[in-house]
Design a protein around this motif. Structure first.
Motif, PDB file in Angstrom:
ATOM      1  N   THR A 147       0.785  -1.175  -0.230  1.00  0.00           N
ATOM      2  CA  THR A 147      -0.125   0.408   0.283  1.00  0.00           C
ATOM      3  C   THR A 147       0.675   1.105  -0.031  1.00  0.00           C
ATOM      4  N   THR A 148       2.189   1.095   0.579  1.00  0.00           N
ATOM      5  CA  THR A 148       2.932   1.978   0.915  1.00  0.00           C
ATOM      6  C   THR A 148       3.496   2.712  -0.842  1.00  0.00           C
ATOM      7  N   LEU A 149       4.162   1.278  -1.059  1.00  0.00           N
ATOM      8  CA  LEU A 149       4.245   1.627  -2.702  1.00  0.00           C
ATOM      9  C   LEU A 149       3.870   2.087  -3.285  1.00  0.00           C
ATOM     10  N   SER A 150       1.904   2.186  -3.561  1.00  0.00           N
ATOM     11  CA  SER A 150       0.942   2.285  -4.024  1.00  0.00           C
ATOM     12  C   SER A 150       0.758   3.682  -3.729  1.00  0.00           C
ATOM     13  N   ARG A 151       0.694   3.988  -2.695  1.00  0.00           N
ATOM     14  CA  ARG A 151       0.736   5.312  -2.677  1.00  0.00           C
ATOM     15  C   ARG A 151       1.711   6.225  -2.923  1.00  0.00           C
ATOM     16  N   HIS A 152       2.585   5.433  -3.348  1.00  0.00           N
ATOM     17  CA  HIS A 152       4.115   6.516  -3.731  1.00  0.00           C
ATOM     18  C   HIS A 152       4.227   6.145  -4.620  1.00  0.00           C
ATOM     19  N   SER A 153       3.239   5.432  -5.428  1.00  0.00           N
ATOM     20  CA  SER A 153       2.492   5.105  -7.471  1.00  0.00           C
ATOM     21  C   SER A 153       4.037   4.490  -7.404  1.00  0.00           C
ATOM     22  N   GLU A 154       4.897   3.899  -6.984  1.00  0.00           N
ATOM     23  CA  GLU A 154       5.755   3.060  -7.449  1.00  0.00           C
ATOM     24  C   GLU A 154       5.211   1.327  -8.144  1.00  0.00           C
ATOM     25  N   ILE A 155       4.115   1.679  -7.415  1.00  0.00           N
ATOM     26  CA  ILE A 155       3.305  -0.115  -8.015  1.00  0.00           C
ATOM     27  C   ILE A 155       2.999  -0.255  -9.657  1.00  0.00           C
ATOM     28  N   THR A 156       2.034   1.263  -9.812  1.00  0.00           N
ATOM     29  CA  THR A 156       1.974   2.204 -10.982  1.00  0.00           C
ATOM     30  C   THR A 156       3.213   1.693 -12.098  1.00  0.00           C
ATOM     31  N   LEU A 206       5.596   0.387 -11.689  1.00  0.00           N
ATOM     32  CA  LEU A 206       5.921  -1.384 -12.202  1.00  0.00           C
ATOM     33  C   LEU A 206       5.470  -1.708 -13.173  1.00  0.00           C
ATOM     34  N   ARG A 207       3.861  -1.299 -13.091  1.00  0.00           N
ATOM     35  CA  ARG A 207       2.786  -2.158 -14.443  1.00  0.00           C
ATOM     36  C   ARG A 207       2.902  -1.378 -15.948  1.00  0.00           C
ATOM     37  N   VAL A 208       3.639  -0.289 -15.587  1.00  0.00           N
ATOM     38  CA  VAL A 208       3.427   0.590 -16.744  1.00  0.00           C
ATOM     39  C   VAL A 208       5.014   0.086 -17.505  1.00  0.00           C
ATOM     40  N   SER A 209       6.176  -0.104 -17.154  1.00  0.00           N
ATOM     41  CA  SER A 209       7.178  -0.967 -17.340  1.00  0.00           C
ATOM     42  C   SER A 209       7.266  -2.155 -17.747  1.00  0.00           C
ATOM     43  N   GLY A 210       5.701  -3.186 -17.692  1.00  0.00           N
ATOM     44  CA  GLY A 210       5.144  -4.228 -18.215  1.00  0.00           C
ATOM     45  C   GLY A 210       5.850  -5.352 -17.105  1.00  0.00           C
ATOM     46  N   VAL A 211       5.508  -4.985 -15.702  1.00  0.00           N
ATOM     47  CA  VAL A 211       5.533  -6.013 -14.997  1.00  0.00           C
ATOM     48  C   VAL A 211       3.635  -6.207 -14.551  1.00  0.00           C
ATOM     49  N   SER A 212       3.221  -8.188 -15.060  1.00  0.00           N
ATOM     50  CA  SER A 212       1.794  -7.441 -15.336  1.00  0.00           C
ATOM     51  C   SER A 212       1.527  -8.528 -14.076  1.00  0.00           C
ATOM     52  N   THR A 213       0.554  -8.520 -13.563  1.00  0.00           N
ATOM     53  CA  THR A 213       0.105  -9.245 -12.678  1.00  0.00           C
ATOM     54  C   THR A 213       0.539 -10.658 -12.633  1.00  0.00           C
ATOM     55  N   PRO A 214       0.358 -11.735 -13.512  1.00  0.00           N
ATOM     56  CA  PRO A 214       1.089 -12.762 -12.781  1.00  0.00           C
ATOM     57  C   PRO A 214       2.438 -12.592 -12.407  1.00  0.00           C
ATOM     58  N   GLN A 215       3.038 -11.663 -13.344  1.00  0.00           N
ATOM     59  CA  GLN A 215       4.744 -11.477 -12.930  1.00  0.00           C
ATOM     60  C   GLN A 215       4.824 -11.170 -11.488  1.00  0.00           C
ATOM     61  N   LEU A 216       3.551 -10.269 -11.357  1.00  0.00           N
ATOM     62  CA  LEU A 216       3.933  -9.618  -9.822  1.00  0.00           C
ATOM     63  C   LEU A 216       3.585 -10.318  -8.454  1.00  0.00           C
ATOM     64  N   LEU A 217       2.643 -12.181  -9.024  1.00  0.00           N
ATOM     65  CA  LEU A 217       2.384 -13.160  -8.036  1.00  0.00           C
ATOM     66  C   LEU A 217       3.325 -13.827  -7.622  1.00  0.00           C
ATOM     67  N   ARG A 218       3.421 -13.755  -9.067  1.00  0.00           N
ATOM     68  CA  ARG A 218       5.182 -15.031  -9.030  1.00  0.00           C
ATOM     69  C   ARG A 218       6.480 -14.700  -8.385  1.00  0.00           C
ATOM     70  N   LEU A 219       6.645 -13.572  -8.173  1.00  0.00           N
ATOM     71  CA  LEU A 219       7.158 -12.479  -7.101  1.00  0.00           C
ATOM     72  C   LEU A 219       6.776 -12.896  -6.279  1.00  0.00           C
ATOM     73  N   LEU A 220       6.311 -12.051  -5.902  1.00  0.00           N
ATOM     74  CA  LEU A 220       5.228 -12.000  -4.476  1.00  0.00           C
ATOM     75  C   LEU A 220       5.574 -13.726  -3.698  1.00  0.00           C
ATOM     76  N   ALA A 221       5.024 -14.841  -4.721  1.00  0.00           N
ATOM     77  CA  ALA A 221       5.540 -15.833  -4.181  1.00  0.00           C
ATOM     78  C   ALA A 221       6.901 -16.513  -3.791  1.00  0.00           C
ATOM     79  N   ARG A 222       7.963 -15.817  -4.319  1.00  0.00           N
ATOM     80  CA  ARG A 222       9.327 -16.058  -4.500  1.00  0.00           C
ATOM     81  C   ARG A 222       9.399 -15.489  -2.636  1.00  0.00           C
ATOM     82  N   ILE A 223       9.160 -14.225  -2.872  1.00  0.00           N
ATOM     83  CA  ILE A 223       8.697 -13.628  -1.706  1.00  0.00           C
ATOM     84  C   ILE A 223       8.337 -14.357  -0.473  1.00  0.00           C
TER      85      ILE A 223
END
Length: 357
Positions: free
Chosen positions: A78-87, A89-106
Motif C-alpha cells: 500500500t505504501t508503494l502504491s501510494r508513492h505510485s511505485e506499483i503503477t 512497475l505495471r507501466v514498465s511491463g510487470v504484469s499481474t501474474p509476474q507480480l504474483l510470482r514475485l510475491l510467491a518467491r518473497i
C-alpha cells in the motif's frame, strides 16, 4: 535478482518482521500477565512465569506468522502504491501474474520458516513449558475424569491416575482382555518408568488373575510391562495436537488406528502441518489487490486495519473448520485446505475486479 524484486522483497520482509515483533510483544505481555495469577503456587515464581512465556513464543510465531505476512504485505504494498511505485512497475511491463510470482518467491522463505518453527521448534518448546510449569507448581498432570486417563492398548485398557512432569506414571491399572473381550487379569502398580528397550518398569505391583477356578492374587516389587505405549504417545497429554510435530502426530494416529479409535482431530492437525505454512503465499496474494487501489489519499492505516481484520477472520476460520471437520467427520484434507482455498479464491476475485477497472 532484479532491482525491483530486491527492493520489493526488502520492503515486505522488513514490514513483516516488524509486525511479527509487535505481535510477539503483545502476546508475550498478556501471557506473562496471565501467568502472574500462578505466582506462589508451589515453587512457581516470577522467573518461572518469564521462562514459561518465553518457551511458548515459538508457538506464537507459528500461529501468527501468516497474519504478520498479510499485514506486512498490505503495509508495504500500500505504501508503494501510494508513492505510485506499483503503477510504475505495471507501466514498465510487470504484469499481474509476474507480480504474483514475485510475491510467491518473497513468501517462500516465510513458508519454510513457518514449517520449521511448527515442526522442530514449537513442539519441544511447548512440551518443555508445560513440564516446567507442572514441576514448579509441584503438580501432577491429571485429566478431567476422577479416575485419570484411559488409554486403549490393543486388547488392554490402561488407566493412568496421573503423570509426573518427567514422564513417569502413577497409580496405574491395566485391564487385560482376550480376543473375545473376556477379562483375564487386572494389574495394579504404584508407579511406572519407561526404560527402553525393555519397556515400562512397574513398581509395587499387584496382579489379580481370573480363571475358571476363581481369582488368584500375586504381588511383586517390580515388573517389566511390554506395551505399544511410549513417552511420545503419553506426551499427547501435555501438548495439544495443533502444537505437536508431524512425526508425533503420525505416530499417535498409527497408535489410534491400531486400537480402532477415532483419529479425525489428529488427522486434521497433521494435514494442517503441511497446508498452514502455505497460507503465507496466499496472504501476500490477498494483499496485492489493495496495492492496485489508486486512491492516493486513502490512509494506509485503514488498509492495515483491514488486514488485521482479515487475519483475525482467517485465524477464526481455521479453528472453525478444524472443529467442524472433527465433529462432522469431514475428510481431514477438506477441513485443513478449505480456509486457504477460500482466501485464495477471494484474492483471485479481487484481482480480477481490479484488473477490470
Amino acid at each position: 535478482m532484479l532491482i525491483h524484486e530486491r527492493y520489493l522483497r526488502r520492503e515486505v520482509v522488513l514490514a513483516t518482521l516488524l509486525v511479527l515483533a509487535s505481535f510477539l510483544g503483545l502476546f508475550g505481555f498478556f501471557d506473562l500477565i496471565n501467568e502472574l495469577d500462578n505466582l506462589g503456587r508451589g515453587n512457581y515464581g516470577l522467573e518461572h512465569a518469564v521462562m514459561y512465556t518465553v518457551l511458548t513464543m515459538p508457538g506464537r510465531v507459528y500461529e501468527t506468522l501468516p497474519i504478520a505476512v498479510l499485514i506486512g504485505g498490505l503495509y508495504s504494498l500500500t505504501t508503494l502504491s501510494r508513492h505510485s511505485e506499483i503503477t510504475v512497475l505495471r507501466v514498465s511491463g510487470v504484469s499481474t501474474p509476474q507480480l504474483l510470482r514475485l510475491l510467491a518467491r518473497i513468501g517462500l522463505p516465510f513458508v519454510v520458516l513457518t514449517f520449521v518453527t511448527g515442526e522442530f521448534v514449537a513442539p519441544p518448546a511447548e512440551k518443555a513449558a508445560q513440564e516446567l510449569k507442572l514441576a514448579a507448581r509441584s503438580q501432577l498432570l491429571t485429566s478431567e475424569f476422577r479416575s485419570g486417563f484411559w488409554i486403549k492398548d490393543e486388547n488392554d485398557f490402561v488407566n493412568v491416575g496421573s503423570v509426573t512432569p518427567d514422564g513417569k506414571l502413577q497409580q496405574l491399572r491395566i485391564f487385560e482382555f482376550n480376543d473375545r473381550r473376556v477379562l483375564l487379569s487386572v494389574l495394579e502398580a504404584a508407579g511406572a518408568a519407561y526404560l527402553p528397550p525393555e519397556g515400562w518398569t512397574l513398581t509395587d505391583v499387584t496382579r489379580t488373575e481370573f480363571t475358571d477356578k476363581g481369582a488368584r492374587v500375586s504381588r511383586s516389587d517390580s515388573l517389566v510391562w511390554e506395551s505399544g505405549l511410549s513417552p511420545d504417545v503419553m506426551s499427547v497429554m501435555l501438548v495439544v495436537p495443533e502444537r505437536m510435530s508431524a512425526w508425533k502426530l503420525w505416530h499417535y494416529i498409527q497408535h489410534l488406528v491400531d486400537n480402532r479409535q477415532e483419529t479425525g482431530r489428529y488427522e486434521i492437525a497433521l494435514w494442517k502441518k503441511f497446508t498452514y505454512p502455505l497460507a503465507c503465499i496466499v496472504m501476500l496474494a490477498l494483499a496485492l489487490p489493495f496495492a492496485y487501489m489508486h486512491n492516493r489519499n486513502a490512509a494506509v492505516s485503514i488498509k492495515v486495519f483491514t488486514g488485521v481484520m482479515i487475519g483475525v477472520f482467517f485465524h477464526m476460520l481455521n479453528g472453525l473448520f478444524s472443529n467442524l471437520g472433527a465433529i462432522n467427520s469431514w475428510p481431514p484434507y477438506a477441513a485443513a485446505l478449505t480456509p486457504g482455498l477460500l482466501f485464495m479464491f477471494a484474492a483471485a476475485a479481487m484481482l480480477w475486479w481490479e484488473d477490470r477497472r
